[in-house]
Design an enzyme around this catalytic site. Sequence first.
Site, PDB file in Angstrom:
ATOM      1  N   HIS A 197       0.811  -1.216   0.000  1.00  0.00           N
ATOM      2  CA  HIS A 197       0.000   0.000   0.000  1.00  0.00           C
ATOM      3  C   HIS A 197       0.849   1.272   0.000  1.00  0.00           C
ATOM      4  CE1 HIS A 197       0.534  -0.195   4.497  1.00  0.00           C
ATOM      5  NE2 HIS A 197       0.560   1.111   4.363  1.00  0.00           N
ATOM      6  N   ASP A 234       0.245  -7.668   1.529  1.00  0.00           N
ATOM      7  CA  ASP A 234       0.617  -6.247   1.607  1.00  0.00           C
ATOM      8  C   ASP A 234       2.128  -6.070   1.646  1.00  0.00           C
ATOM      9  OD1 ASP A 234       0.253  -3.541   1.613  1.00  0.00           O
ATOM     10  OD2 ASP A 234      -0.167  -3.385   3.745  1.00  0.00           O
ATOM     11  N   SER A 257       4.755   2.652   7.882  1.00  0.00           N
ATOM     12  CA  SER A 257       4.439   1.483   7.067  1.00  0.00           C
ATOM     13  C   SER A 257       5.617   1.086   6.198  1.00  0.00           C
ATOM     14  CB  SER A 257       3.222   1.771   6.184  1.00  0.00           C
ATOM     15  OG  SER A 257       2.057   1.898   6.962  1.00  0.00           O
TER      16      SER A 257
END
Length: 406
Positions: A147, A177, A251
């Site tokens: 993402h 992911d 992230s």
Amino acid sequence: MLKKLWLVFTQAVTILLALLFTFATLRPEWLPQRLVRERPPASLPAPAPASRSEPGAANAPPPEASGAVTGRTAPILSYSEAARRATAAVVNIYTMKAARSPQDHPLFGDPLFRRYYGDQFGERPQTNSLGSGVIVSSDGYVLTNHHVVEGADEIEVLLADGSKARARVVGTDPETDLAVLRIDMADLPAIAFGNADAARVGDVVLAVGNPFGVGQTVTMGIISALGRTQLGINTFENFIQTDAAVNPGNSGGALVDTEGRLIGINTAIYSRTGGSLGIGFAIPASTARQVMDQIVATGSVTRGYIGVEPQDVTPELAEAFRLPRKDGAIIAGVMRNGPADRAGVKVGDILVEVDGQSVTNTATMLNVIAQLRPGSTARFRFLRDGDAVELPIRIGKRPKPGAPRE
């Protein structure tokens, strides 16, 4: 008469004790040494550690033998060495994506309109985002989240030493992911992989990343839980939960142990405010490495597939339908002409075992089947009407997310 003498005696003793206490507190050097209680100095310098070149240092008894330490390890007062090892391999990732422009209006082509307003309405706005990544090889492979780079037109990587480089996407895996990038640089500081499977709840961990774009940041916490599933974040979930502060921008960054070794890729947080509430989730390094190796080798990830729609067997469901057991994965749907359909799997069957591996829920089932090689045959054990049924199923290839399933 005796009463007066006793009164004088007690008053004299009281005065003497008061004077003794005063001198002992304020001027202890005025008192004889026998009356002064020995007290340790307020602070003592720490003894210098014996160097390896000191004569007799090799023969000195260990602390346990001298009785100085009885079953206790020295507390760790700093994790600077672990942070130094990890931060060198963690990068900041900046992406740019051109936003979709609305359909051209007829006025945009009018010469008079363009004379006054120019081309400003024809320009496509751009959106920028940020994240983190981890250098996993000295020749330029970077591991991050899917993402973070999804739909990006340009990706720029900022290294810990301040150098920048353009990155290209080698491959991504939306179902876990994860994504692998490549930058054209050599002799990069690659992170060392730790053993995520040996991690335990309560272990100290460090989270390294670029929260809110402020720059590389290290936070500390512990492992709060292992094997978190069914969170609705990814298709395949087996998260490490930590209370180390993880915020937007972290992230794709590293979750490392106290030796600076990678044990997870920070991926998501639970938050009602957008900031850290002490509930962060990281993909285990073992999973990340398996996905990374496949992407580097083939550009994509291949998983096993049998073509069924599973549902968890819950105690309530088991009681309502009088099922023989309260765990497993019940088959709620079978894809026509899929591997399971051709093998004879029926709706209502309860999957309890795959090639000897127990299946307790749908998450376990998906992970076990995904690890099977397409084209191979595995033995599936079901419960059907209270009886055990064992079926050999030829494993198919799992379609990519969004791809039509024939």
